[in-house]
Design a protein around this motif. Structure first.
Motif, short mmCIF file in Angstrom:
data_model
loop_
_atom_site.label_atom_id
_atom_site.label_comp_id
_atom_site.label_asym_id
_atom_site.label_seq_id
_atom_site.Cartn_x
_atom_site.Cartn_y
_atom_site.Cartn_z
N CYS A 26 1.12 -1.37 -0.14
CA CYS A 26 -0.66 0.03 -0.10
C CYS A 26 1.02 1.29 -0.01
CB CYS A 26 -1.01 -0.07 0.65
SG CYS A 26 -0.67 0.33 2.91
N PRO A 27 -0.11 2.22 -0.72
CA PRO A 27 1.39 3.15 -0.65
C PRO A 27 0.22 4.90 0.35
CG PRO A 27 -0.52 3.64 -2.08
CD PRO A 27 -0.98 1.92 -1.45
N PHE A 28 1.57 5.31 1.34
CA PHE A 28 0.95 6.35 2.14
C PHE A 28 1.84 7.48 2.00
CE2 PHE A 28 2.04 2.71 4.58
CZ PHE A 28 0.64 2.39 5.61
N GLU A 29 0.39 8.52 1.53
CA GLU A 29 1.23 9.84 0.60
C GLU A 29 1.18 10.80 1.22
OE1 GLU A 29 -2.46 9.86 -1.73
OE2 GLU A 29 -1.76 7.72 -3.25
N PRO A 30 2.05 11.84 0.83
CA PRO A 30 2.18 13.43 1.92
C PRO A 30 0.51 13.59 1.89
CG PRO A 30 3.01 13.28 0.35
CD PRO A 30 3.10 11.82 -0.13
#
Length: 221
Positions: A26-30
C-alpha cells in the motif's frame, strides 16, 4: 510520489512459525492522516518498525520516495526523513521542554541559537507557550507532554510522522486535541502522518484506515 510504500512486504521473526506481516502492499501519501488498527499481536507494531527502518522486511521492500530502505543509510533516514511519536512520550526527564525539542536539531548540526528559536516556534504552534517551555517534562500534564513530543518530532524537518498509540495515555479531551494537531500537520503542512492505534475515535478522524488481522493488511476505509 508517495512518501512511503509497502511493496509485497512480509516479516517473519526468527524461530516463528508464521510471518507477523504477510505480503502487505500500500502507499502512504503526503497530506493524509492514516490509521492502522487491529488487535494486539496482529502485526501493527512490526509494520511500524519496518516503516521506521528499525527492521527490514524478510520479503519485499519498503520504499521511501521510490528508494528501497535496505539501500539507504538508515541512521540518516531515521534522523532526517521520518519522526516517531510514542505513547509514553519518551522525553528526556533531565532536559527542559525547550532542550528536548532542540536535541534532534543539534544532532543534525543546527547552531544552538537557531535551534532554540525554532524550538520556540514549534512549541508555540502546539500550544506550549511562555513559562511552560522552561519546565521539565514531569511538570507538565500528559497532554502537554505529548504536544512537546510532537514538536520535537518536527524539529529536524521530517515530513513523515509515525505515531505509535500517541493517545494511549490521554483522556478524551487531550486525545481530541492531539488528533487535531496531527490532522493539521497532514492537511495544512503536507505531512504524511501514520498512526497505529486501538482507539476508534482516532480512526474516525483519519483520512484512510487500514486494518491488520493475523498479519494481513487491508484497507477498511
Amino acid at each position: 510520489m508517495a512518501s512511503l510504500t509497502l511493496s509485497n512486504v512480509s516479516y517473519k521473526y526468527r524461530n516463528a512459525e508464521n510471518p507477523s506481516v504477510k505480503n502487505a502492499s500500500c502507499p502512504f501519501e503526503p497530506g493524509r492522516l492514516y490509521a492502522i488498527v487491529g488487535p494486539s499481536g496482529s502485526g501493527k507494531s512490526t509494520l511500524l518498525s519496518m516503516l521506521a527502518g528499525l527492521d527490514l522486511p524478510t520479503e519485499g521492500d519498503v520504499l521511501f520516495d521510490g528508494k528501497k530502505l535496505r539501500e539507504l543509510d538508515l541512521d540518516r533516514y531515521r534522523r532526517e526523513s521520518i519522526a516517531m511519536i510514542f505513547q509514553a512520550f519518551q522525553l528526556f526527564p533531565l532536559l527542559t521542554v525547550t532542550e528536548n525539542v532542540c536535541y534532534p536539531m543539534e544532532l543534525c548540526g543546527v547552531k544552538p541559537k537557531e535551534a532554540r528559536e525554532r524550538a520556540k516556534l514549534l512549541l508555540d504552534s502546539v500550544g506550549i507557550t511562555g513559562d511552560k517551555q522552561k519546565r521539565f517534562p514531569a511538570n507538565l500534564s500528559g497532554g502537554e507532554q505529548q504536544r512537546v513530543a510532537i514538536a520535537r518530532s518536527l524539529s529536524a524537518g521530517a515530513k513523515t510522522l509515525l505515531a505509535d498509540e500517541p493517545t494511549g495515555n490521554l483522556d478524551e479531551a487531550n486525545t481530541k486535541n492531539i488528533m487535531e494537531i496531527l490532522k493539521a500537520l497532514a492537511h495544512d503542512d503536507g505531512c504524511c502522518v501514520i498512526v497505529v492505534t486501538h482507539d476508534p475515535e482516532v480512526a474516525e478522524v483519519s483520512d484512510v484506515v487500514y486494518r491488520m488481522k493475523d498479519g494481513v493488511l487491508s484497507r477498511e476505509r
